[in-house]
Scaffold this active site. Sequence first.
Site, short mmCIF file in Angstrom:
data_model
loop_
_atom_site.label_atom_id
_atom_site.label_comp_id
_atom_site.label_asym_id
_atom_site.label_seq_id
_atom_site.Cartn_x
_atom_site.Cartn_y
_atom_site.Cartn_z
N ARG A 36 -26.07 10.27 18.05
CA ARG A 36 -26.37 11.90 17.42
C ARG A 36 -25.61 11.77 16.16
O ARG A 36 -24.61 11.09 16.08
CB ARG A 36 -26.22 12.66 18.39
CG ARG A 36 -24.75 12.91 18.72
CD ARG A 36 -24.53 13.61 19.94
NE ARG A 36 -23.21 13.04 20.35
CZ ARG A 36 -22.14 13.93 20.70
NH1 ARG A 36 -22.11 14.96 20.02
NH2 ARG A 36 -20.98 13.27 21.01
N TYR A 142 -23.05 5.20 38.73
CA TYR A 142 -22.41 4.83 37.98
C TYR A 142 -21.42 3.54 38.26
O TYR A 142 -21.12 2.34 37.61
CB TYR A 142 -21.23 5.95 37.66
CG TYR A 142 -20.14 5.55 36.58
CD1 TYR A 142 -20.65 5.50 35.26
CD2 TYR A 142 -18.73 5.64 36.86
CE1 TYR A 142 -19.35 5.32 34.14
CE2 TYR A 142 -17.66 5.57 36.10
CZ TYR A 142 -18.16 5.34 34.65
OH TYR A 142 -16.94 5.34 33.60
N LYS A 146 -21.32 -0.10 36.76
CA LYS A 146 -20.05 -0.79 36.27
C LYS A 146 -19.90 -2.17 36.78
O LYS A 146 -19.25 -3.11 35.97
CB LYS A 146 -18.92 -0.02 36.48
CG LYS A 146 -18.89 1.25 35.61
CD LYS A 146 -18.78 0.94 33.92
CE LYS A 146 -18.92 1.99 33.07
NZ LYS A 146 -18.86 1.73 31.72
#
Length: 323
Positions: A36, A142, A146
Amino acid sequence: MKRVLITGCLGQIGSELTLRLREENGRDSVIATDIRHVAGNEVIESGPFEILDVTNKARMMVLARKYEVDTIIHLAALLSAVAEEKPQLAWDLNMGGLVNALEVARELDLKFFTPSSIGSFGPGTPAVNTPQDTLQRPTTMYGVTKVSGELLCDYYYQKFGVDTRGVRFPGLISYKTEPGGGTTDYAVDIYYEAIKHKSYTSFIAPGTYMDMMYMPDAIDAIIKLMKAEPSQLVHRNAFNITAMSFEPEQIAASIRKFIPDFEMKYDVDPVRQQIADSWPDSLDTTCARNEWDFNPQYDLDKMTKDMLEKLTNKLKNDTVVRH
Ligand code: AKB
């Protein structure tokens, strides 16, 4: 690290790392990228910036070639709590982005850094003084991304000779850019609320220990590890690093040294509490200290003092700008 492409440059780590590297090596030394654009953002204004969705490998390759970078620092990823809400997206973004970045590094022979996390450990891991090499069976998406990322970075080093390096970050505390969607975020939110309302309602229960570190130490760690001689490194990826381990009552007590009437309440979020309970209480950082001289400078009280000063100024300036 003469010219670095950073992904996720508007995030908590990227925003500070970009500015620090530009300060040290010049404005064109960092090609900052993010999905963004934010008008007026200091990171975007202070040097080259490009829009990059890390799941788009072709665009990543075009940018790496265009700017002739020698290093990729890949930071774009979803954090633990958001990843639990959107596990498929977390897999696609965290793993898809990482594979793309590693492939660009392989094809162009670039140095590579990406962070792992205390989230790569699980409930079966020894919780106290967690060793560098130990059981890693995380129970979150997550954590799954990882651990997979750590293995993939090892693979790219062993199989293709890509100079991959990384650390397992604990919760990172900073005042410039707020983290988004992490389990350790309570330890950042608490400072905002202490300054604004002298009171904080924690979503993590008292007695829950997690490793933490102040952002200046985290940035120093990335730079130091990237500068280390390859011959010094026995573990290349995912070094345990941390500067302190505390539970909510201890950070509240530290804040009370500066704001004596600060009040702490609890409204525990079961999802984030379960994640926190599955993570270690305190990591052993011996390998990072021995192999590349990891040496954090901030303990809890030193960090609290600095956070409260810097954040108070920031919040004042934000109010002035808004008026
Ligand atoms: C999170 O809480 O998800 C992160 C982390 C420890 O990796 N801050």
